[in-house]
Design a protein around this motif. Structure first.
Motif, PDB file in Angstrom:
ATOM      1  N   GLU A 276       0.772  -1.118   0.090  1.00 48.45           N
ATOM      2  CA  GLU A 276       0.220  -0.348   0.138  1.00 48.45           C
ATOM      3  C   GLU A 276       0.546   0.737  -0.014  1.00 48.45           C
ATOM      4  OE1 GLU A 276      -3.817  -1.566   2.880  1.00 48.45           O
ATOM      5  OE2 GLU A 276      -1.900  -0.528   3.534  1.00 48.45           O
ATOM      6  N   GLN A 277       1.873   1.077   0.744  1.00 49.66           N
ATOM      7  CA  GLN A 277       2.502   1.960   1.130  1.00 49.66           C
ATOM      8  C   GLN A 277       3.302   2.248  -0.456  1.00 49.66           C
ATOM      9  OE1 GLN A 277       3.185   4.212   3.678  1.00 49.66           O
ATOM     10  NE2 GLN A 277       4.202   5.152   1.831  1.00 49.66           N
ATOM     11  N   ALA A 278       3.939   1.140  -0.674  1.00 51.42           N
ATOM     12  CA  ALA A 278       4.361   1.748  -2.453  1.00 51.42           C
ATOM     13  C   ALA A 278       3.434   1.919  -3.431  1.00 51.42           C
ATOM     14  CB  ALA A 278       4.811   0.222  -3.242  1.00 51.42           C
TER      15      ALA A 278
ATOM     16  N   GLN B 123       3.032   6.336  -2.840  1.00 53.09           N
ATOM     17  CA  GLN B 123       4.338   7.036  -3.200  1.00 53.09           C
ATOM     18  C   GLN B 123       4.563   7.007  -4.930  1.00 53.09           C
ATOM     19  OE1 GLN B 123       6.142   7.825  -1.356  1.00 53.09           O
ATOM     20  NE2 GLN B 123       7.474   8.925  -3.344  1.00 53.09           N
ATOM     21  N   MET B 124       4.065   5.835  -5.187  1.00 56.34           N
ATOM     22  CA  MET B 124       3.941   5.754  -7.037  1.00 56.34           C
ATOM     23  C   MET B 124       2.527   6.716  -7.334  1.00 56.34           C
ATOM     24  SD  MET B 124       2.567   2.284  -9.971  1.00 56.34           S
ATOM     25  CE  MET B 124       4.089   1.440  -8.622  1.00 56.34           C
ATOM     26  N   LEU B 125       1.838   6.624  -6.475  1.00 58.23           N
ATOM     27  CA  LEU B 125       0.457   7.673  -6.870  1.00 58.23           C
ATOM     28  C   LEU B 125       1.607   8.598  -6.886  1.00 58.23           C
ATOM     29  CD1 LEU B 125      -2.040   8.323  -7.651  1.00 58.23           C
ATOM     30  CD2 LEU B 125      -2.978   8.816  -5.563  1.00 58.23           C
ATOM     31  N   VAL B 126       1.620   9.902  -6.192  1.00 56.92           N
ATOM     32  CA  VAL B 126       2.464  11.168  -5.511  1.00 56.92           C
ATOM     33  C   VAL B 126       3.689  10.960  -6.487  1.00 56.92           C
ATOM     34  CG1 VAL B 126       4.165  11.873  -4.501  1.00 56.92           C
ATOM     35  CG2 VAL B 126       2.744  10.723  -2.964  1.00 56.92           C
ATOM     36  N   GLU B 127       4.310  10.255  -7.376  1.00 64.16           N
ATOM     37  CA  GLU B 127       5.039  10.422  -8.104  1.00 64.16           C
ATOM     38  C   GLU B 127       4.409  10.807  -9.878  1.00 64.16           C
ATOM     39  OE1 GLU B 127       8.461  10.947  -7.665  1.00 64.16           O
ATOM     40  OE2 GLU B 127       8.383  10.578  -6.383  1.00 64.16           O
TER      41      GLU B 127
END
Length: 333
Positions: free
Chosen positions: A189-191, A194-198
């Protein structure tokens, strides 16, 4: 722009005479409360919540309400003893790292403009701030109150930003977050987060955003203007009528004063005083004639009629509305 304050920045033995300008302006849409029928502005009066009478501006004092609802009245002498400051100095206390100032503490922003003879020391301070990556922590007296602020550089201009006091920041005490302290976030979920943020990463461009509400209001107003949906302001009456009203009010005041002392009252003055007493004894007639500028002015000049004026206001809904008369009422108030 118009300067709102003049003084000098002092750091060490250097003084830089400056002028202070507001760096922001409010573009929020402002509406007026108006009478739906004719567009007349709604006026408010200062009325005491205890006796219901209108209070003159000179009789208004400052009051401090305690948490349990008690009111402490403060006189001008009381306020004169409070610590105030009229200093014209922006005194640099220290230069602190920028990251030590929580953005939540920033309050209002101002531009500093140097005097023509102080451009060199101004540039010197500006360059020192830019190269050190620090902000100057200062104290300054604005509106007789000493406050803490910072100096920093924005677009080659030194800006002053006042700071809130630490106790003015509210604590975010949310029980639901405390209860969720033990919630575990899975690595997958954390990964994904982070992918969404990028994927949404980018640069801030203020031109990409627009106050669509303000634009829609302006378009609506323009449409109504072009369609002729405008309430024309009533023409103000000539000032000549006010002279007659003032004379009548003075005659009534003289008649009452003489009667109170038991003195003889001239016939013309007595008639004016009797007319005023008849108005006070007949609130129903006064309410019907509320739109008359003559009686309105007389009422405002005679404090003894405040109660009657209040009663007539309560019957406003029964009085016939007329744009011309409404304008006279506004003018008399």
């Amino acid at each position: 722009m118009r300067a709102i304050w003049k003084g000098a920045v002092s750091f060490g033995l250097v003084n830089v005479p400056v002028k202070l300008y507001s760096a922001t302006e409010n573009h929020d849409v402002q509406f007026r409360q108006v009478h739906r029928e004719d567009g007349g502005r709604i006026r408010y009066r200062r009325v005491c919540s205890i006796d219901g009478e209108e209070v003159a501006y000179d009789d208004i004092a400052k009051g401090y309400e305690t948490e349990d609802g008690e009111m402490v009245v403060l006189t001008d002498d009381d306020l004169a003893e409070l610590p105030t400051s009229s200093s014209r100095e922006i005194a640099v206390d220290k230069f602190v790292p920028t990251e030590q100032i929580d953005p939540m503490l920033f309050d209002k922003s101002y531009y500093l403009e140097p005097d023509k003879a102080a451009v060199k020391p101004y540039v010197l301070l500006r360059e020192a701030l830019s190269q050190a990556d620090r902000v100057a922590l200062v104290t300054v007296s604005l509106r007789t109150r000493m406050t803490v602020a910072v100096l920093r550089v924005h677009d080659d201009v030194i800006t002053l930003q006042t700071l809130l006091w630490p106790d003015e920041l509210r604590q975010a005490d949310f029980g639901v977050l405390s209860e969720a302290a033990d919630e575990e976030v899975k690595p997958a979920e954390q990964a994904m987060a982070q992918m969404l943020v990028e994927s949404l990463a980018g640069d801030y461009d203020p031109e990409e955003y627009e106050d669509d509400y303000a634009a829609a209001v302006q378009e609506l107003v323009q449409t109504k203007l072009e369609g002729g949906e405008v309430k024309a302001a009533p023409e103000p009456e000539e000032a000549g009528g006010e002279v007659v009203d003032l004379l009548a009010a003075l005659q009534q005041s003289v008649a009452r004063a003489k009667k109170g002392r038991g003195e003889d009252v001239p016939d013309e003055v007595a008639e004016a005083g009797d007319a005023g007493e008849v108005e006070e004894e007949a609130p129903a007639k006064k309410a019907a004639a509320k739109k008359s500028p003559a009686k309105k002015t007389a009422t405002s000049k005679a404090p003894a009629k405040k109660t009657a004026a209040k009663k007539s206001t309560a019957k406003k809904s029964t009085a016939k509305k007329s744009p011309a008369k409404k304008s006279a009422s506004k003018k008399a108030s």
